[in-house]
Design a protein around this motif. Structure first.
Motif, mmCIF file in Angstrom:
data_model
loop_
_atom_site.group_PDB
_atom_site.id
_atom_site.type_symbol
_atom_site.label_atom_id
_atom_site.label_comp_id
_atom_site.label_asym_id
_atom_site.label_seq_id
_atom_site.Cartn_x
_atom_site.Cartn_y
_atom_site.Cartn_z
ATOM 1 N N GLY A 1 2.324 2.273 -3.308
ATOM 2 C CA GLY A 1 1.389 2.930 -4.209
ATOM 3 C C GLY A 1 1.410 2.411 -5.636
ATOM 4 O O GLY A 1 0.935 3.086 -6.541
ATOM 5 N N LYS A 2 1.931 1.227 -5.850
ATOM 6 C CA LYS A 2 2.067 0.673 -7.199
ATOM 7 C C LYS A 2 1.041 -0.413 -7.509
ATOM 8 O O LYS A 2 0.980 -0.880 -8.640
ATOM 9 C CB LYS A 2 3.460 0.073 -7.387
ATOM 10 N N TYR A 3 0.281 -0.819 -6.519
ATOM 11 C CA TYR A 3 -0.589 -1.974 -6.675
ATOM 12 C C TYR A 3 -2.036 -1.605 -6.367
ATOM 13 O O TYR A 3 -2.306 -0.790 -5.494
ATOM 14 C CB TYR A 3 -0.158 -3.102 -5.726
ATOM 15 N N SER A 4 -2.952 -2.259 -7.064
ATOM 16 C CA SER A 4 -4.370 -2.072 -6.752
ATOM 17 C C SER A 4 -4.697 -2.866 -5.488
ATOM 18 O O SER A 4 -3.948 -3.775 -5.093
ATOM 19 C CB SER A 4 -5.240 -2.566 -7.906
ATOM 20 N N ARG B 1 -5.742 0.087 4.674
ATOM 21 C CA ARG B 1 -5.566 1.336 3.933
ATOM 22 C C ARG B 1 -5.904 2.458 4.848
ATOM 23 O O ARG B 1 -5.618 3.369 5.202
ATOM 24 C CB ARG B 1 -6.456 1.323 2.706
ATOM 25 N N LEU C 1 0.841 -1.204 0.000
ATOM 26 C CA LEU C 1 0.000 0.000 0.000
ATOM 27 C C LEU C 1 0.873 1.249 0.000
ATOM 28 O O LEU C 1 0.608 2.204 -0.729
ATOM 29 C CB LEU C 1 -0.930 0.007 1.222
ATOM 30 N N ALA C 2 1.911 1.232 0.821
ATOM 31 C CA ALA C 2 2.797 2.389 0.925
ATOM 32 C C ALA C 2 3.525 2.652 -0.395
ATOM 33 O O ALA C 2 3.790 3.812 -0.735
ATOM 34 C CB ALA C 2 3.800 2.173 2.051
#
Length: 50
Positions: A28-31, A50, A25-26
């Motif tokens: 920010g590259k993945y759904s 999240r 999550l950190a």
């Protein structure tokens, strides 16, 4: 005794999965769906992180 050990293993696995998901999550590259699939967590669990 075996149930107690399994409980610790399960808890440890869950904590590791949550740690991986938090790093993803950190980044920010993945759904959210990708994170759920790769971490083994449910989509709801990922949303809670999240």
């Amino acid at each position: 005794m075996c149930e107690v050990v399994q409980s610790f293993v399960d808890k440890g696995s869950l904590e590791r999965a949550k740690a991986v998901a938090a790093r993803m999550l950190a980044a920010g590259k993945y759904s959210l769906e990708e994170i759920a699939e790769m971490s083994g967590l449910s989509l709801e669990e990922v949303k809670e992180l999240r």
